[in-house]
Design a protein around this motif. Structure first.
Motif, PDB file in Angstrom:
ATOM      1  N   HIS A 154      19.260  35.218  30.151  1.00  0.00           N
ATOM      2  CA  HIS A 154      20.563  35.857  30.021  1.00  0.00           C
ATOM      3  C   HIS A 154      21.654  34.826  30.281  1.00  0.00           C
ATOM      4  N   GLY A 155      22.629  34.785  29.379  1.00  0.00           N
ATOM      5  CA  GLY A 155      23.762  33.865  29.532  1.00  0.00           C
ATOM      6  C   GLY A 155      25.051  34.629  29.696  1.00  0.00           C
ATOM      7  N   VAL A 156      25.947  34.073  30.521  1.00  0.00           N
ATOM      8  CA  VAL A 156      27.230  34.710  30.809  1.00  0.00           C
ATOM      9  C   VAL A 156      28.343  33.718  30.516  1.00  0.00           C
ATOM     10  N   VAL A 157      29.367  34.224  29.821  1.00  0.00           N
ATOM     11  CA  VAL A 157      30.555  33.427  29.526  1.00  0.00           C
ATOM     12  C   VAL A 157      31.767  34.175  30.066  1.00  0.00           C
ATOM     13  N   GLY A 158      32.601  33.483  30.815  1.00  0.00           N
ATOM     14  CA  GLY A 158      33.817  34.114  31.339  1.00  0.00           C
ATOM     15  C   GLY A 158      34.915  34.108  30.306  1.00  0.00           C
ATOM     16  N   SER A 159      35.475  35.267  30.050  1.00  0.00           N
ATOM     17  CA  SER A 159      36.571  35.390  29.093  1.00  0.00           C
ATOM     18  C   SER A 159      37.896  35.029  29.778  1.00  0.00           C
ATOM     19  N   GLU A 160      38.940  34.895  28.968  1.00  0.00           N
ATOM     20  CA  GLU A 160      40.249  34.593  29.511  1.00  0.00           C
ATOM     21  C   GLU A 160      40.727  35.719  30.438  1.00  0.00           C
ATOM     22  N   GLU A 161      40.369  36.926  30.072  1.00  0.00           N
ATOM     23  CA  GLU A 161      40.756  38.052  30.922  1.00  0.00           C
ATOM     24  C   GLU A 161      40.079  37.954  32.299  1.00  0.00           C
ATOM     25  N   ILE A 162      38.805  37.544  32.294  1.00  0.00           N
ATOM     26  CA  ILE A 162      38.092  37.398  33.570  1.00  0.00           C
ATOM     27  C   ILE A 162      38.722  36.295  34.414  1.00  0.00           C
ATOM     28  N   TYR A 163      39.065  35.169  33.748  1.00  0.00           N
ATOM     29  CA  TYR A 163      39.678  34.077  34.498  1.00  0.00           C
ATOM     30  C   TYR A 163      41.055  34.465  35.021  1.00  0.00           C
ATOM     31  N   ASP A 164      41.793  35.222  34.232  1.00  0.00           N
ATOM     32  CA  ASP A 164      43.088  35.706  34.723  1.00  0.00           C
ATOM     33  C   ASP A 164      42.898  36.621  35.926  1.00  0.00           C
ATOM     34  N   GLU A 165      41.872  37.453  35.844  1.00  0.00           N
ATOM     35  CA  GLU A 165      41.609  38.343  36.972  1.00  0.00           C
ATOM     36  C   GLU A 165      41.166  37.550  38.210  1.00  0.00           C
ATOM     37  N   LEU A 166      40.343  36.512  37.987  1.00  0.00           N
ATOM     38  CA  LEU A 166      39.915  35.682  39.105  1.00  0.00           C
ATOM     39  C   LEU A 166      41.097  34.951  39.745  1.00  0.00           C
ATOM     40  N   GLU A 167      42.001  34.422  38.892  1.00  0.00           N
ATOM     41  CA  GLU A 167      43.175  33.743  39.418  1.00  0.00           C
ATOM     42  C   GLU A 167      44.062  34.706  40.200  1.00  0.00           C
ATOM     43  N   PHE A 168      44.215  35.917  39.676  1.00  0.00           N
ATOM     44  CA  PHE A 168      45.002  36.920  40.380  1.00  0.00           C
ATOM     45  C   PHE A 168      44.338  37.285  41.714  1.00  0.00           C
ATOM     46  N   THR A 169      43.001  37.360  41.683  1.00  0.00           N
ATOM     47  CA  THR A 169      42.277  37.673  42.920  1.00  0.00           C
ATOM     48  C   THR A 169      42.478  36.588  43.955  1.00  0.00           C
ATOM     49  N   ASP A 170      42.450  35.313  43.515  1.00  0.00           N
ATOM     50  CA  ASP A 170      42.682  34.216  44.456  1.00  0.00           C
ATOM     51  C   ASP A 170      44.091  34.263  45.042  1.00  0.00           C
ATOM     52  N   GLN A 171      45.073  34.495  44.165  1.00  0.00           N
ATOM     53  CA  GLN A 171      46.447  34.571  44.646  1.00  0.00           C
ATOM     54  C   GLN A 171      46.636  35.751  45.601  1.00  0.00           C
ATOM     55  N   PHE A 172      46.013  36.861  45.235  1.00  0.00           N
ATOM     56  CA  PHE A 172      46.117  38.033  46.092  1.00  0.00           C
ATOM     57  C   PHE A 172      45.455  37.771  47.445  1.00  0.00           C
ATOM     58  N   ALA A 173      44.317  37.067  47.401  1.00  0.00           N
ATOM     59  CA  ALA A 173      43.617  36.754  48.650  1.00  0.00           C
ATOM     60  C   ALA A 173      44.461  35.850  49.539  1.00  0.00           C
ATOM     61  N   PHE A 174      45.110  34.828  48.922  1.00  0.00           N
ATOM     62  CA  PHE A 174      45.966  33.953  49.708  1.00  0.00           C
ATOM     63  C   PHE A 174      47.174  34.708  50.263  1.00  0.00           C
ATOM     64  N   ALA A 175      47.729  35.610  49.471  1.00  0.00           N
ATOM     65  CA  ALA A 175      48.870  36.391  49.955  1.00  0.00           C
ATOM     66  C   ALA A 175      48.458  37.263  51.136  1.00  0.00           C
ATOM     67  N   ILE A 176      47.305  37.928  50.996  1.00  0.00           N
ATOM     68  CA  ILE A 176      46.818  38.748  52.099  1.00  0.00           C
ATOM     69  C   ILE A 176      46.553  37.877  53.324  1.00  0.00           C
ATOM     70  N   GLY A 177      45.972  36.704  53.120  1.00  0.00           N
ATOM     71  CA  GLY A 177      45.709  35.800  54.241  1.00  0.00           C
ATOM     72  C   GLY A 177      46.986  35.335  54.912  1.00  0.00           C
ATOM     73  N   PHE A 178      48.018  35.016  54.088  1.00  0.00           N
ATOM     74  CA  PHE A 178      49.285  34.584  54.658  1.00  0.00           C
ATOM     75  C   PHE A 178      49.922  35.705  55.474  1.00  0.00           C
ATOM     76  N   LEU A 179      49.918  36.917  54.935  1.00  0.00           N
ATOM     77  CA  LEU A 179      50.472  38.048  55.672  1.00  0.00           C
ATOM     78  C   LEU A 179      49.699  38.308  56.958  1.00  0.00           C
ATOM     79  N   PHE A 180      48.384  38.187  56.866  1.00  0.00           N
ATOM     80  CA  PHE A 180      47.564  38.386  58.061  1.00  0.00           C
ATOM     81  C   PHE A 180      47.887  37.337  59.119  1.00  0.00           C
ATOM     82  N   THR A 181      48.039  36.068  58.676  1.00  0.00           N
ATOM     83  CA  THR A 181      48.382  35.009  59.625  1.00  0.00           C
ATOM     84  C   THR A 181      49.736  35.260  60.268  1.00  0.00           C
ATOM     85  N   ALA A 182      50.731  35.637  59.435  1.00  0.00           N
ATOM     86  CA  ALA A 182      52.054  35.909  59.982  1.00  0.00           C
ATOM     87  C   ALA A 182      52.024  37.075  60.964  1.00  0.00           C
ATOM     88  N   LEU A 183      51.287  38.128  60.599  1.00  0.00           N
ATOM     89  CA  LEU A 183      51.194  39.292  61.485  1.00  0.00           C
ATOM     90  C   LEU A 183      50.517  38.916  62.802  1.00  0.00           C
TER      91      LEU A 183
END
Length: 451
Positions: A154-183
């Motif tokens: 079985h082979g898997v290829v990441g689409s542009e939509e998946i990469y956009d979602e992954l990038e958004f997930t990373d940004q969201f994770a960093f934002a949550i981490g920053f807010l958590f650190t500030a709190l």
């Protein structure tokens, strides 16, 4: 008492706690980000494994019902094989052959990125994945009846939509981490502030405590542990006050009680000296009277010294200019009897003046000289005089220290030349802010006083 933490070279408690909270917050954010990536890859693996397991079970069920091999499962990015030799060689080589086990998925990451964040592939999967080169490859061995096997690739290829979602997930994770650190830092600051305020009150209150008196009650320290500590500090100061007051009272009473018998002894000694004064008086009798006079002078000097130490008034006696060499010559003459019958070389050099309270300076010089003479048995006593400074060095191959009943015993090298006299000198110098230094030499000790 200084409240500045930099005075002791140690970090403040506030900075220490904030550093720890910030470090913990950063570690939590890093761990949280890594866990997100881990669980993302784990989710992809579990999804692919589920697809492969379902396809293999359906094939095995059809094989058991029909008794012959059904059509191999095929789909975009999915291939079925009955023999490992049928798998494309370039793809099969990337998997560990010895790890082929029934029902265990082998995974290979074919995707990497260069310094310009461009995709790089280790092998070319040709047209196995219709969207392009496969980024992830999964090999799933499944044992059928007898010696038959099914191999699913079985082979898997990441689409542009998946990469956009992954990038958004990373940004969201960093934002949550920053807010958590500030709190976390805000909460830490509030907690530390609540702890720091009563600590500062405790520090200010303890700094106000003296051995004379304390009129300030224990402030509101908010925490039970700090209040217990304040009570212990107050108890310790109370005990110190009791001890100091007892010592003061004892010295005051002792000085008054001793003055009368000392005066009686002195007058009686003078009376006996006059009554027995005759031409044929022996040298032994004359020496006995001299020893009595000197013993009374020593007692008066010691009593005066203790009274000077006991006085804690800020009204210090007035100062006047004195000739240090002249004062030393007088002191040496009073105590030169301590060097009788001893092989001690006395050297006095230099001259100088000082503006000091006369009585206090005489007490210091008397204790310095008497201490050096008393603890030097054979050797040299060197006294150096300068303006506002007197240095006494005693070096000896043998030394004495007071024993019971006025007897002498051998003195250790660590305490050589250091007796009650130097302790009194140090106390008086501290009382008048004079500099007193003592250092040990190879054969003795050097004590200097700067007025």
């Amino acid at each position: 008492m200084s409240s500045d933490p930099s005075a002791s070279g140690r970090p403040s408690l506030r900075r220490y706690l904030l550093t720890w909270f910030a470090g913990v917050a950063i570690l939590v954010v890093i761990a949280y980000t890594q866990l997100l990536e881990y669980y993302l890859e784990l989710g992809i693996g579990l999804r692919s494994q589920s697809i492969l397991e379902q396809a293999a079970e359906d094939y095995a069920e059809d094989y058991a019902l029909l008794g012959v091999r059904p059509a191999l499962p095929t789909a975009p990015g999915l291939g079925g094989y009955t023999d490992v030799n049928q798998i494309p060689a370039d793809i099969f080589e990337v998997f560990a052959h010895e790890e082929l086990k029934h029902g265990e998925v082998l995974r290979f990451t074919n995707l990497d990125f260069d310094a310009q964040d461009r995709k790089q592939f280790e092998i070319d999967t040709l047209n196995f994945c219709p969207e392009g080169n496969c980024e992830l490859l999964f090999l799933y061995p499944y044992k059928l009846q007898g010696d038959d096997w099914l191999y699913l690739l079985h082979g898997v290829v990441g689409s542009e939509e998946i990469y956009d979602e992954l990038e958004f997930t990373d940004q969201f994770a960093f934002a949550i981490g920053f807010l958590f650190t500030a709190l976390l830092l805000v909460v830490a600051f509030l907690i530390i502030r609540d702890i720091d305020r009563p600590l500062r009150r405790l520090n200010q209150w303890s700094a106000s405590q003296t051995v004379e008196a304390s009129e300030q009650p224990i402030p509101d320290l908010k925490f039970q542990e700090l209040e217990e500590l304040a009570k212990r500090i107050r108890f310790a100061f109370d005990r110190m006050r009791e001890g100091v007051n007892s010592e003061k009272l004892f010295l005051r009473h002792a000085s008054h009680e001793l003055r009368t018998p000392i005066a009686i002894l002195s007058s009686n000694n003078e009376l006996l000296d006059r009554l027995t004064d005759r031409p044929d008086r022996s040298e032994a009798e004359q020496a006995a009277f001299v020893r009595q006079y000197r013993a009374l002078e020593d007692i008066q000097l010691l009593m005066e010294t203790l009274l000077w130490i006991n006085r804690q008034s800020d009204n210090l006696p007035s100062s006047e200019s004195i000739d240090l060499r002249h004062e030393l010559d007088t002191v040496i003459k009073n105590f030169d009897y301590l060097l009788d019958k001893r092989d001690v070389n006395l050297v006095v050099e230099g001259a100088g003046d000082a503006v000091v309270p006369v009585a206090a300076a005489r007490i210091v010089l008397s204790n310095l000289v008497r201490n050096a003479f008393q603890y030097t048995v054979e050797g040299e006593v060197r006294i150096t005089v300068q303006d506002r400074e007197v240095s006494v060095e005693n070096s000896s191959v043998a030394a004495l220290e007071p024993g019971l009943g006025g007897e002498a015993s051998a003195q250790s090298e660590d305490s050589y030349g250091f007796g009650l006299g130097l302790e009194l000198v140090a106390l008086i110098c501290g009382r008048f802010d004079w500099l007193c230094t003592t250092r040990q030499t190879a054969n003795g000790r050097v004590t200097s006083v700067t007025f």
